[in-house]
Design a protein around this motif. Sequence first.
Motif, short mmCIF file in Angstrom:
data_model
loop_
_atom_site.label_atom_id
_atom_site.label_comp_id
_atom_site.label_asym_id
_atom_site.label_seq_id
_atom_site.Cartn_x
_atom_site.Cartn_y
_atom_site.Cartn_z
N LEU A 3 0.80 -1.22 0.00
CA LEU A 3 0.00 0.00 0.00
C LEU A 3 0.83 1.28 0.00
CD1 LEU A 3 -2.94 -0.97 2.38
CD2 LEU A 3 -2.89 -0.92 -0.11
N LYS A 4 1.77 1.39 0.93
CA LYS A 4 2.53 2.63 1.04
C LYS A 4 3.48 2.83 -0.15
CE LYS A 4 0.74 4.13 4.88
NZ LYS A 4 -0.10 5.36 4.90
N PRO A 5 4.26 1.81 -0.55
CA PRO A 5 5.11 2.02 -1.73
C PRO A 5 4.31 2.31 -2.99
CG PRO A 5 5.86 0.12 -0.48
CD PRO A 5 4.54 0.52 0.10
N ALA A 6 3.18 1.62 -3.16
CA ALA A 6 2.33 1.88 -4.32
C ALA A 6 1.77 3.29 -4.28
CB ALA A 6 1.20 0.86 -4.39
N PHE A 61 -8.57 0.22 -4.73
CA PHE A 61 -8.93 -0.64 -3.61
C PHE A 61 -8.03 -0.38 -2.41
CE2 PHE A 61 -9.82 -2.71 -7.64
CZ PHE A 61 -11.19 -2.83 -7.55
N PHE A 62 -7.29 0.73 -2.47
CA PHE A 62 -6.45 1.15 -1.36
C PHE A 62 -7.28 1.31 -0.09
CE2 PHE A 62 -4.64 4.49 1.25
CZ PHE A 62 -3.28 4.18 1.30
N SER A 63 -8.40 1.98 -0.23
CA SER A 63 -9.24 2.25 0.94
C SER A 63 -9.80 0.98 1.55
CB SER A 63 -10.39 3.20 0.57
OG SER A 63 -9.89 4.47 0.24
N PHE A 64 -10.04 -0.03 0.71
CA PHE A 64 -10.55 -1.30 1.24
C PHE A 64 -9.58 -1.86 2.27
CE2 PHE A 64 -10.35 -5.94 1.10
CZ PHE A 64 -11.64 -6.28 1.44
N ALA A 65 -8.31 -1.97 1.90
CA ALA A 65 -7.31 -2.52 2.80
C ALA A 65 -7.02 -1.58 3.96
CB ALA A 65 -6.02 -2.83 2.05
N ALA A 75 -7.17 -7.68 -3.13
CA ALA A 75 -6.69 -6.97 -1.94
C ALA A 75 -6.80 -7.86 -0.71
CB ALA A 75 -7.49 -5.68 -1.74
N PHE A 76 -7.92 -8.57 -0.59
CA PHE A 76 -8.10 -9.46 0.57
C PHE A 76 -7.10 -10.60 0.54
CE2 PHE A 76 -10.17 -13.13 2.60
CZ PHE A 76 -10.36 -12.61 3.87
N LEU A 77 -6.89 -11.19 -0.64
CA LEU A 77 -5.94 -12.30 -0.75
C LEU A 77 -4.51 -11.85 -0.45
CD1 LEU A 77 -7.26 -14.21 -3.89
CD2 LEU A 77 -7.48 -14.86 -1.48
N PHE A 78 -4.17 -10.62 -0.84
CA PHE A 78 -2.83 -10.13 -0.54
C PHE A 78 -2.63 -10.00 0.96
CE2 PHE A 78 0.68 -7.26 0.02
CZ PHE A 78 1.53 -7.58 -1.03
#
Length: 483
Positions: free
Chosen positions: A137-140, A394-398, A457-460
């Motif tokens: 998330l942060k690097p992306a 989907f950033f906000s999802f995680a 996102a969930f699988l990650f």
Amino acid sequence: MAEQRPRLTSSSLSTAASTLAEMRRRDEGRDDGVRLKKKVGLVSGVALIVGTMIGSGIFVSPTDVAVGGGSVGFTLILWIICGVISMCGAMAYAELGTMINKSGAEYSYLLEAFGPLHSTVGSIPAFLMVWTNTMLLKPASVAIIMLTFAKYAMEPFYDQCSASDGAQKCLAALGIIILTMVNCLSVRLATGLQNVLTGAKLIAVVIIVIACFVKLGQGSTAYLSSGFSGTNANIGQIAIGLYKGMWAYDGWNNLNYVTEELSNPYVNLPRALMIGIPVVTLCYLLINISYFTVMSVTELVHSPAVAVTWSNRALGVVSWIIPLSIVCSTFGAANGTLFSTGRLSYVAGREGHMIELLSMIHVRKFTPMPSLILTALLSLLYVIPGDISSLINFFSFAVWFFYGGTMAALLVLRYTQPDLTRPFKVPVVIPIIVLVIAVFLVIVPIATGPSLGYLFAFLFIISGFIFYIPFVHFEKYPAFMRE
């Protein structure tokens, strides 16, 4: 019979003052050994919050928030709601940050709340959080912000066409390398750069706001007067609008990542949050009103670059100031994100949830150099494909998955450790409300618009178990990964 409250006596006040003084001596006076230094003051803390929050989001998100709102009135209300949610979350984080004076934000709080259940069960939420944030998330996020920076930085040099993708990627990569060098060299240099860029972007915001009032004074209220006409009633689209709005507000928790470097955190952490977030909320509201002085909701939704469209209509010959402001905003946002993310992997390495190399700091610079370099390398990797916006959708999802977990951690600590010293304490209803909102933001978009992206996102997040079991639980890793 009315409940009698304990009286505040000079003795109790003296005891409270002594307790706080002892906490400050404990956290600020221990300078022996190599550790992060407390060089982030109130001004730098506010600049970190404002500079990180005001990035590319306010120039990208208005389109999607307007889709969720459907009308001028409801769109503006969505921006206010996002600000209120951010403020409530930040106040809960202020309690956690002053109670648990460790960098790492959600990671440290999840570990404190659930870690005592022991290594296998208790530390899993913290590990999954740091795994997802550090590796994805942060690097992306840094990569996306710097790609936006490159696009607007090169735009003035191309009159009839846009810069090639390769050129934009190279400039984005160069920007990441420069910011990494700055953050590795000096905390003071990094926070000083953040202060300057925050000042530059606020000047630009002031210009936009002034133009807003000028337009209103000239009677440009036709679009604003439409009010709530066309308000959206689709819950799923409203949730997506909130998602996009919260992306623009993301960064309200970044100061909690550097708590150990914040001078007098028991006072400056809550104060910086109470200054920074309302400033951003007011700026976002006025900027969107300014957009609606020259554009209808339909025009805003279909504009390829809302801020550029606005500047061409409102500023005329000085419209170049908007690309310049976006350059400052994105560069400052990337600097703040890199600064805070480097501290997250540093703390995780120190706790044994990342390789021990990441727990090292430079013996003279007092910066978490290995963790900063890891974040930069991953950001450079995500720059290569150049188009990861579908992933950021989907950033906000995680993110809200873990924000909700952090609110649960606060409630757990209230129950399991009620005697912990809490220099700043919020009403218990605040974390409960934020937890409910987090559940809403995670579940509703999936229920109303299922997508493979949410599954990815969930699988990650869950894939962290593959690394947790051998590396953390059984502590089986190659010798070269040790300190």
